[in-house]
Design an enzyme around this catalytic site. Structure first.
Site, short mmCIF file in Angstrom:
data_model
loop_
_atom_site.label_atom_id
_atom_site.label_comp_id
_atom_site.label_asym_id
_atom_site.label_seq_id
_atom_site.Cartn_x
_atom_site.Cartn_y
_atom_site.Cartn_z
N VAL A 83 36.67 28.74 68.48
CA VAL A 83 36.43 28.93 67.04
C VAL A 83 35.80 27.66 66.47
O VAL A 83 36.37 26.56 66.58
CB VAL A 83 37.76 29.24 66.31
CG1 VAL A 83 37.50 29.42 64.82
CG2 VAL A 83 38.40 30.49 66.90
N LYS A 84 34.60 27.84 65.92
CA LYS A 84 33.88 26.68 65.38
C LYS A 84 34.26 26.51 63.91
O LYS A 84 34.17 27.45 63.11
CB LYS A 84 32.38 26.94 65.50
CG LYS A 84 31.57 25.71 65.76
CD LYS A 84 30.13 26.16 66.01
CE LYS A 84 29.25 25.01 66.38
NZ LYS A 84 27.85 25.42 66.37
N ILE A 85 34.69 25.29 63.58
CA ILE A 85 35.24 25.00 62.26
C ILE A 85 34.47 23.82 61.68
O ILE A 85 34.33 22.79 62.36
CB ILE A 85 36.73 24.59 62.39
CG1 ILE A 85 37.55 25.65 63.12
CG2 ILE A 85 37.33 24.20 61.05
CD1 ILE A 85 38.17 26.70 62.26
#
Ligand code: E4P
Length: 216
Positions: A83-85
């Site tokens: 998950v890219k945050i």
């Protein structure tokens, strides 16, 4: 240093995957928006199944609650999802919660060492310093890779460094020398990585010499 490809385009991923050099894929909302008419989630699953390594998909929400819920949804799609945050205070809250649930995160839009260290301390699996965008504003993007690597080594931090916003082969050479764990590379740059004028010249010469004796 491992290679990821920075794209959401299946043809590009398939072509480079055939070389046997791809360890993973990163996408971002701008790259996904270039792929007209696709389902973001379906595309991520397709990429995960093809590449069999970490595939970053970015959340759109800007508040921690929204990022956490999008992050959980993305992580449920496939075991290889990361998950890219974005690197914000809300992002750090989301990283902490997702990490506690065993969900891998890639903290993106990192532009200095303190952001990288903060993301690592929040529990990020990966940090993505953007080299090219630093060069664009007259700074030396590769220095950031060296500094983050130094700090992570000194403090025994196992968060991996993804050199991002790569513009050319020089960035790949420089990131590898400075200790990046991964470079995420656009297709057009990957296509140049096998090329050298002396290789082409050498192949021509070998073929000419071979052809000159083959009928003797
Ligand atoms: C990283 O994961 C980003 O997708 C990316 O490398 C951004 O690069 P750009 O500066 O070329 O948009």
């Amino acid at each position: 240093m491992k290679y990821f490809i920075d794209t959401a385009n299946m043809d590009e991923i398939k072509e480079i995957n055939e070389w046997g050099v791809l360890a993973g894929v990163t996408t971002n909302p701008s790259l996904v928006a270039k792929e007209k008419g696709i389902s973001f989630h379906d595309r991520l699953v397709e990429i995960c199944e093809l590449v069999g390594g970490p595939v970053s998909g970015e959340v759109i929400a800007l508040d921690a609650e929204g990022m956490i819920s999008e992050g959980r949804e993305l992580a449920r799609l496939h075991q290889h999802i990361v998950v890219k945050i974005p690197m914000t205070a809300e992002g750090m809250k989301a990283v902490k919660v997702l990490a506690s649930e065993g969900i891998k995160t890639n903290v993106t839009l990192v532009f200095n060492t303190v952001q990288a260290l903060t993301a690592a301390r929040a529990g990020a699996t990966y940090v993505s310093p953007f080299i090219g965008r630093l060069d664009d504003i007259g700074l030396e993007g590769l220095d950031l890779i060296e500094d983050i690597h130094y700090i992570f080594t000194l403090h025994e931090i196992d968060t991996e460094i993804i050199a991002a916003s790569i513009r050319d082969e020089g960035h790949i050479h420089g990131a590898a020398l400075r200790g990046a764990d991964i470079a995420t590379i656009p297709y057009k740059v990957l296509k140049k990585l096998t090329r050298h004028p002396l290789t082409d010249k050498g192949i021509d010469q070998f073929l000419n010499d071979w052809n000159s004796i083959k009928d003797q």
